[in-house]
Every structure is written in structure tokens, then in C-alpha cells.
Design a protein around this motif. Sequence first.
Motif, PDB file in Angstrom:
ATOM      1  N   TYR A   1       0.858  -1.193   0.000  1.00  0.00           N
ATOM      2  CA  TYR A   1       0.000   0.000   0.000  1.00  0.00           C
ATOM      3  C   TYR A   1       0.889   1.235   0.000  1.00  0.00           C
ATOM      4  O   TYR A   1       1.807   1.345   0.809  1.00  0.00           O
ATOM      5  CB  TYR A   1      -0.877   0.072   1.254  1.00  0.00           C
ATOM      6  CG  TYR A   1      -2.050  -0.862   1.229  1.00  0.00           C
ATOM      7  CD1 TYR A   1      -3.251  -0.484   0.638  1.00  0.00           C
ATOM      8  CD2 TYR A   1      -1.960  -2.121   1.799  1.00  0.00           C
ATOM      9  CE1 TYR A   1      -4.340  -1.343   0.623  1.00  0.00           C
ATOM     10  CE2 TYR A   1      -3.042  -2.993   1.792  1.00  0.00           C
ATOM     11  CZ  TYR A   1      -4.225  -2.603   1.201  1.00  0.00           C
ATOM     12  OH  TYR A   1      -5.296  -3.448   1.172  1.00  0.00           O
ATOM     13  N   GLN A   2       0.581   2.125  -0.919  1.00  0.00           N
ATOM     14  CA  GLN A   2       1.278   3.414  -0.928  1.00  0.00           C
ATOM     15  C   GLN A   2       0.280   4.472  -1.395  1.00  0.00           C
ATOM     16  O   GLN A   2      -0.356   4.298  -2.450  1.00  0.00           O
ATOM     17  CB  GLN A   2       2.486   3.365  -1.868  1.00  0.00           C
ATOM     18  CG  GLN A   2       3.421   4.537  -1.671  1.00  0.00           C
ATOM     19  CD  GLN A   2       4.716   4.367  -2.447  1.00  0.00           C
ATOM     20  OE1 GLN A   2       4.748   3.671  -3.453  1.00  0.00           O
ATOM     21  NE2 GLN A   2       5.763   5.020  -2.001  1.00  0.00           N
ATOM     22  N   GLY A   3       0.153   5.537  -0.608  1.00  0.00           N
ATOM     23  CA  GLY A   3      -0.778   6.608  -0.974  1.00  0.00           C
ATOM     24  C   GLY A   3      -2.173   6.088  -1.274  1.00  0.00           C
ATOM     25  O   GLY A   3      -2.811   6.523  -2.232  1.00  0.00           O
ATOM     26  N   HIS A   4      -2.661   5.132  -0.467  1.00  0.00           N
ATOM     27  CA  HIS A   4      -4.004   4.552  -0.606  1.00  0.00           C
ATOM     28  C   HIS A   4      -4.183   3.753  -1.893  1.00  0.00           C
ATOM     29  O   HIS A   4      -5.304   3.490  -2.300  1.00  0.00           O
ATOM     30  CB  HIS A   4      -5.087   5.633  -0.484  1.00  0.00           C
ATOM     31  CG  HIS A   4      -5.084   6.250   0.881  1.00  0.00           C
ATOM     32  ND1 HIS A   4      -5.636   5.635   1.970  1.00  0.00           N
ATOM     33  CD2 HIS A   4      -4.513   7.383   1.342  1.00  0.00           C
ATOM     34  CE1 HIS A   4      -5.430   6.372   3.036  1.00  0.00           C
ATOM     35  NE2 HIS A   4      -4.740   7.434   2.688  1.00  0.00           N
ATOM     36  N   ARG A   5      -3.090   3.391  -2.529  1.00  0.00           N
ATOM     37  CA  ARG A   5      -3.174   2.534  -3.711  1.00  0.00           C
ATOM     38  C   ARG A   5      -2.636   1.164  -3.318  1.00  0.00           C
ATOM     39  O   ARG A   5      -1.540   1.061  -2.741  1.00  0.00           O
ATOM     40  CB  ARG A   5      -2.323   3.131  -4.840  1.00  0.00           C
ATOM     41  CG  ARG A   5      -2.588   2.523  -6.201  1.00  0.00           C
ATOM     42  CD  ARG A   5      -1.802   3.285  -7.268  1.00  0.00           C
ATOM     43  NE  ARG A   5      -0.364   3.056  -7.183  1.00  0.00           N
ATOM     44  CZ  ARG A   5       0.267   2.036  -7.760  1.00  0.00           C
ATOM     45  NH1 ARG A   5      -0.400   1.170  -8.472  1.00  0.00           N
ATOM     46  NH2 ARG A   5       1.581   1.902  -7.639  1.00  0.00           N
ATOM     47  N   GLU A   6      -3.442   0.113  -3.612  1.00  0.00           N
ATOM     48  CA  GLU A   6      -2.997  -1.249  -3.321  1.00  0.00           C
ATOM     49  C   GLU A   6      -2.362  -1.827  -4.577  1.00  0.00           C
ATOM     50  O   GLU A   6      -2.916  -1.666  -5.665  1.00  0.00           O
ATOM     51  CB  GLU A   6      -4.213  -2.100  -2.918  1.00  0.00           C
ATOM     52  CG  GLU A   6      -3.853  -3.542  -2.640  1.00  0.00           C
ATOM     53  CD  GLU A   6      -5.094  -4.424  -2.461  1.00  0.00           C
ATOM     54  OE1 GLU A   6      -6.105  -3.955  -1.934  1.00  0.00           O
ATOM     55  OE2 GLU A   6      -5.009  -5.593  -2.890  1.00  0.00           O
TER      56      GLU A   6
END
Length: 373
Positions: free
Chosen positions: A266-271
Motif C-alpha cells: 500500500y502506498q498513498g491509498h493505492r494497493e
Amino acid sequence: MGMLTEIIRAEITARGVIPFAEFMELALYCPEYGYYEKKSGTVGRGGDFYTSVSVGPLFGTLLAWQFARWLERLPGGPVYLVEAGAHDGKLAGDILDWLAAQRPELLAHLRFVIVEPSSARRNWQMASLRRHGDRLAWVADLSELPADGAGVIFSNELLDAFPVRRIGWCKPTQQWFEWGVVWEAGAFRWAKLSGTPELPEWFQVPPALQMVLPANYTVELNGAAELWWSRAARSLRRGWLLTIDYGLDEEDFWSPHRPQGTLRAYQGHREHAEVLSHPGEQDLTAHVNFSCLQRAGVAAGLRTEFYGFQEQFLLNILRESAGGRFPASGWDARQKREWQTLIHPEHLGRRFRVLLQSRGMTGAEVEGRHLSK
Ligand SMILES: C[S@@+](CC[C@H](N)C(=O)[O-])C[C@H]1O[C@@H](n2cnc3c(N)ncnc32)[C@H](O)[C@@H]1O
């Protein structure tokens, strides 16, 4: 190249290849540079992912109500609330705020202990929980918990953040192998470790499925979670052991819908699935095997009181509290929104599962509930 990439690359250069679990350990917990070591603002709107805690204080309020109800049934003497994976201390703060306002008589003989191996995270927690300083204590490991411990040991999204092994299926040889990580052409890449991996007893693919497993079909093993649960269970003299997390039952790990397992970043609400890129910059997580946890608890003498989705667990709390002093009616618009997010099946209600086990509590002292899917 970042410092953490350098550190991991040096480790690989010295050994040729490292098991993925070591990569994940360094990516998340390398002192100073690991994802969970270097900054506290990783959870919530400005971070990389939401948890039930970052939705707002209602989650902590509901848990506080339930904890108070349990703790008030324990005989006299000090009682403990023990949290592991407290991160920035937000959940502990929400629980203690509610207890201070609504159950001051209980708080007077309650000790809130945070199990925190990292001194960086302990400092964030001390800063954010200063207002409750006199009720709090920290230990670095479960083994330091008081021997007379009666109370609740709990965690939210702790075990899915433990480093996992990744086991893959070699179709031509019909054998399992373990995934490792190498450094090649300027990037971390997957590589098969040599030798036969040691596998736990439960790791038995149904025979009918084995025939059709695709090449490199992959399953995670989270032995560290099972060990943690077993140790937590053994350190509980009387009371409840509770965890809330992403997870599956054992048989679900053999689903053809998950040929690459449950590991994700997960990074910046992106899976996404690029788990080897940007170590230290993104969260890495894998589903917990709840069947293993249940077995480990039962083997340590605990009884399962509830296993099911967060939706049902929180609905039970709300239902029971309606006749009590909990302010279920009279919620403001913000609390109603939080409630919807926490229990709606499409939001967090079915994303998270809850396992509750107990020791030394009779049926009259705990409301027994069973698996509800
Ligand atoms: C996904 S975060 C969950 C944060 C918080 N509980 C929440 O729900 O918002 C997982 C946390 O567990 C911590 N953690 C990992 N291993 C731990 C261990 N053995 N003992 C205590 N905390 C640990 C991580 O550093 C991180 O702060």
C-alpha cells in the motif's frame, strides 16, 4: 539509491539471495529506515492506508465499552488492558478517553500496557498519550507482562504486518519451494531458494486441487503470527485475547482465485503487487491465517468465544450496549458516518475478521458467540 535499498542490497550481495521474510522484515522494521520505524503518519487520510482506528474515535469507544463490561466482571485487584501494535497510540487514546469520561471507577484500578519493541514508536506513543501518563506502562516484549495479569490483550491490524514466508509450487517437479529475493539489473527480483522448505502440518493442499495448481502458485506462511498468538495466550492468566485483522480460514488459502497469495503493498491509498519496489516507502501486508491462530490459542488452553466479521462483532456490542449506559442513540452525524464505515460489508465490515478467545471465564461471564459468516 535510498539507504534501505543499500542495506538490503549489501545483505543480498553477501549471501547471493535472501528469503522474502528477511526482505519484508528489513523493509518494515529496519531500525531508522524501515517503513514502520521512520514515520508515524503512515495510517489515515494523509498516509498510505486506512484502519478502523483512523476512521475516527468511534471504534475505540465501542471497544472501550466492551472492555469495561468484561473487566468489571473480574474479581478485585488490578486489571490490565494490553495493546500490541499500538503504532501512534491513537486507539489507546480513544479507549482511555472514553474510560476516563464514562468509567472513572474502573480506570482507578486499571493499568494500560503497550507492548512495543521499537523505541521510535514508543516515543510517538508517549508523546500522543501524555494526557493519560499515570495509567500507562510500556514493555518491549510479551514476556515482560505482569505474571498476575487478568484482563484483555488486544491488537488491531498487528499480525498482518508480521513478515511472512512465501511458498511457491513447482509444477514440473510437483514440489514446494520458497521464494527469495535477489538484486539483478538494478532492481530487487524474485528468485527460488534452493532446497526443500520446512512446512507446517496444516500446509496440505487438497489432492484434487494439487493436480490443477498452476506453476508458481504461491501461499504465505505467517509462523511469526502463530507464535505471537501462542505466547500471548500463555501470558494471559485470566481474561480475553482479541485480535482484529485481514485474514482467511485455512482452506481459503487454497483458492484458485489467489494464485499469487495475499501479499500486497500500500502506498498513498493505492494497493498493488509491486512488493519488492521502494522498500521502506510502502506498507507490506499479508492475510492472517485465523485457523492457525485459533488452534494455537486452544493448544495454550484458551476457549474460542467469537470468530467472525468485524460487522457482527461491533453489531453485538451495539446490541448489548443499547440496554446499558452506552450512548448508541444520540450519535451525531460524524459518529453515524463512522459506524457505517466500520460495519458496512463493502467498507470495513467484512474486510476484517475478529478472533476472541478467553481463559478462566465461565459462560456466565462472557457472551459466547460463534463463527458467523
Ligand atoms: C498496520 S499498523 C496498525 C496500527 C494500529 N493498530 C491501527 O489499527 O491503526 C501495525 C503496527 O504494528 C507494529 N508492530 C509490528 N510488529 C510488532 C510487534 N511484534 N509488537 C508490537 N507492535 C508491532 C508496527 O510497527 C505497526 O505500528
